[in-house]
Design a protein around this motif. Structure first.
Motif, PDB file in Angstrom:
ATOM      1  N   THR A  15       0.823  -1.219   0.000  1.00 40.77           N
ATOM      2  CA  THR A  15       0.000   0.000   0.000  1.00 40.77           C
ATOM      3  C   THR A  15       0.856   1.268   0.000  1.00 40.77           C
ATOM      4  O   THR A  15       0.337   2.359  -0.174  1.00 40.77           O
ATOM      5  CB  THR A  15      -0.925   0.032   1.227  1.00 40.77           C
ATOM      6  OG1 THR A  15      -0.133   0.163   2.420  1.00 40.77           O
ATOM      7  CG2 THR A  15      -1.782  -1.223   1.299  1.00 40.77           C
ATOM      8  N   GLY A  16       2.158   1.095   0.253  1.00 48.93           N
ATOM      9  CA  GLY A  16       3.045   2.252   0.275  1.00 48.93           C
ATOM     10  C   GLY A  16       3.260   2.831   1.661  1.00 48.93           C
ATOM     11  O   GLY A  16       3.957   3.845   1.807  1.00 48.93           O
ATOM     12  N   VAL A  62      11.396   4.751   3.385  1.00 52.62           N
ATOM     13  CA  VAL A  62      10.905   5.841   4.248  1.00 52.62           C
ATOM     14  C   VAL A  62      11.810   7.059   4.093  1.00 52.62           C
ATOM     15  O   VAL A  62      11.347   8.196   3.903  1.00 52.62           O
ATOM     16  CB  VAL A  62      10.853   5.397   5.717  1.00 52.62           C
ATOM     17  CG1 VAL A  62      10.590   6.604   6.628  1.00 52.62           C
ATOM     18  CG2 VAL A  62       9.760   4.354   5.927  1.00 52.62           C
ATOM     19  N   LEU A  63      13.109   6.844   4.152  1.00 49.78           N
ATOM     20  CA  LEU A  63      14.080   7.942   4.019  1.00 49.78           C
ATOM     21  C   LEU A  63      14.121   8.467   2.590  1.00 49.78           C
ATOM     22  O   LEU A  63      14.223   9.674   2.350  1.00 49.78           O
ATOM     23  CB  LEU A  63      15.467   7.445   4.437  1.00 49.78           C
ATOM     24  CG  LEU A  63      15.595   7.020   5.904  1.00 49.78           C
ATOM     25  CD1 LEU A  63      16.902   6.269   6.135  1.00 49.78           C
ATOM     26  CD2 LEU A  63      15.524   8.248   6.809  1.00 49.78           C
ATOM     27  N   TYR A  64      14.030   7.566   1.628  1.00 49.65           N
ATOM     28  CA  TYR A  64      14.081   7.924   0.203  1.00 49.65           C
ATOM     29  C   TYR A  64      12.942   8.874  -0.153  1.00 49.65           C
ATOM     30  O   TYR A  64      13.140   9.882  -0.832  1.00 49.65           O
ATOM     31  CB  TYR A  64      13.991   6.644  -0.622  1.00 49.65           C
ATOM     32  CG  TYR A  64      14.251   6.780  -2.102  1.00 49.65           C
ATOM     33  CD1 TYR A  64      15.531   6.620  -2.622  1.00 49.65           C
ATOM     34  CD2 TYR A  64      13.212   7.041  -2.982  1.00 49.65           C
ATOM     35  CE1 TYR A  64      15.770   6.707  -3.991  1.00 49.65           C
ATOM     36  CE2 TYR A  64      13.434   7.143  -4.348  1.00 49.65           C
ATOM     37  CZ  TYR A  64      14.718   6.972  -4.844  1.00 49.65           C
ATOM     38  OH  TYR A  64      14.940   7.068  -6.204  1.00 49.65           O
ATOM     39  N   ASP A  65      11.738   8.527   0.333  1.00 53.50           N
ATOM     40  CA  ASP A  65      10.572   9.358   0.026  1.00 53.50           C
ATOM     41  C   ASP A  65      10.643  10.729   0.694  1.00 53.50           C
ATOM     42  O   ASP A  65       9.967  11.664   0.264  1.00 53.50           O
ATOM     43  CB  ASP A  65       9.285   8.647   0.460  1.00 53.50           C
ATOM     44  CG  ASP A  65       8.927   7.483  -0.448  1.00 53.50           C
ATOM     45  OD1 ASP A  65       9.536   7.381  -1.537  1.00 53.50           O
ATOM     46  OD2 ASP A  65       8.049   6.684  -0.076  1.00 53.50           O
ATOM     47  N   GLU A  68      21.087   9.087   3.888  1.00 50.05           N
ATOM     48  CA  GLU A  68      20.728   8.173   4.966  1.00 50.05           C
ATOM     49  C   GLU A  68      20.108   6.883   4.428  1.00 50.05           C
ATOM     50  O   GLU A  68      20.217   5.813   5.049  1.00 50.05           O
ATOM     51  CB  GLU A  68      19.746   8.849   5.912  1.00 50.05           C
ATOM     52  CG  GLU A  68      20.314  10.067   6.638  1.00 50.05           C
ATOM     53  CD  GLU A  68      19.241  10.800   7.420  1.00 50.05           C
ATOM     54  OE1 GLU A  68      18.730  10.221   8.401  1.00 50.05           O
ATOM     55  OE2 GLU A  68      18.904  11.941   7.049  1.00 50.05           O
ATOM     56  N   ALA A  69      19.454   6.980   3.273  1.00 47.85           N
ATOM     57  CA  ALA A  69      18.796   5.805   2.686  1.00 47.85           C
ATOM     58  C   ALA A  69      19.795   4.870   2.008  1.00 47.85           C
ATOM     59  O   ALA A  69      19.555   3.657   1.924  1.00 47.85           O
ATOM     60  CB  ALA A  69      17.748   6.256   1.667  1.00 47.85           C
TER      61      ALA A  69
END
Length: 264
Positions: free
Chosen positions: A40-41, A70-73, A79-80
């Motif tokens: 679901t994202g 989570v970090l990428y978005d 950090e990602a």
């Protein structure tokens, strides 16, 4: 008493497989729910769910990948990067790792290297625009105005490309004005032409061309006075119909024995 203990032990042994099976079934259901949450994202919730599952099935990989997403978005690519380094063989882990690494290189000012990495990613997400942005930054540092200008235009809304493009046009315009005032008309013309309709670039280019033709005419006179007929002829010929340049070129051609198109 011994008989009771024996019966109890047998009962426990009999129930253990059932308990283990139930536990396994519970973990399987929890894993399925975690995968569904991931799809679901909602990567933060998925990461929490996979973290509770420990080393069950592919939970550890899903966990690292979810944490990276989570970090990428959030645009926290540095950090990602370590999370995708662990999951390069999972889903888009390799591409996301490369994307994050390219971003880190760009942040460090290694624009050419970053551009090469983005280029290798093809059309993954906004990698083509990121590549152009980095090419523009590298070209601007090298004072390659033309390459930088077109690269920033191609970068579109990537990062601060619009601001860089705006500032670069101002730099180019000011540099062109300086060159024109210094009598370096050809370079000034080239820069004004590069800017198109930016401010008064078109009018400035026309004015610089007139100055250049006058400068060339004067240089031809100097060469003629010094006895360099061939040099004077070449310059007068390049001026076309400017003032009496064509006639003077024809006169010099006659003196030099050069046949012109107008002659039989």
């Amino acid at each position: 008493m011994k008989r009771c203990k024996r019966i109890l032990c047998i009962a426990v042994c009999a129930l253990m497989p059932l308990a283990l099976a139930a536990c396994s079934q519970d973990r399987s259901m929890a894993y399925s729910r975690a995968v569904e949450t991931f799809s679901t994202g909602d990567y933060a919730a998925a990461a929490e769910a996979f973290a509770r599952l420990g080393d069950y099935a592919n939970s550890a990989t899903y966990l690292a990948y979810s944490q990276g997403l989570v970090l990428y978005d959030q645009g926290r690519f540095a950090e990602a990067e370590p999370y995708f380094a662990k999951t390069r063989s999972f889903m888009y882990g390799a591409q996301r790792y490369q994307y994050c690494h390219a971003w880190a290189l760009a942040e460090a000012g290694q624009y050419a290297e970053a551009a090469a990495l983005y280029a290798a990613m093809g059309d993954f997400e906004d990698a083509p625009q990121r590549q152009q942005y980095c090419l523009g930054c590298a070209a601007e540092l090298a004072k390659d105005y033309e390459t930088a200008l077109f690269a920033y235009e191609a970068a579109g809304l990537c990062a601060d490309a619009e601001d860089r493009l705006y500032n670069l046009r101002g730099q180019i315009y000011n540099r062109a004005i300086e060159l024109k005032n210094a009598g370096d008309y050809q370079q000034a013309i080239d820069l004004f032409n590069l800017l198109g309709d930016y401010l008064s670039s078109a009018d400035q280019a026309v004015d610089a061309k007139e100055h250049l033709r006058d400068q060339t005419y004067q240089q031809a006179d100097v060469l003629l006075a010094s006895g360099d007929l061939q040099g004077a002829y070449d310059l007068f010929s390049s001026l076309g119909s400017y003032r009496d340049a064509s006639q003077r070129a024809a006169d010099l051609a006659s003196s030099l024995g050069i046949e012109t198109e107008s002659e039989p």
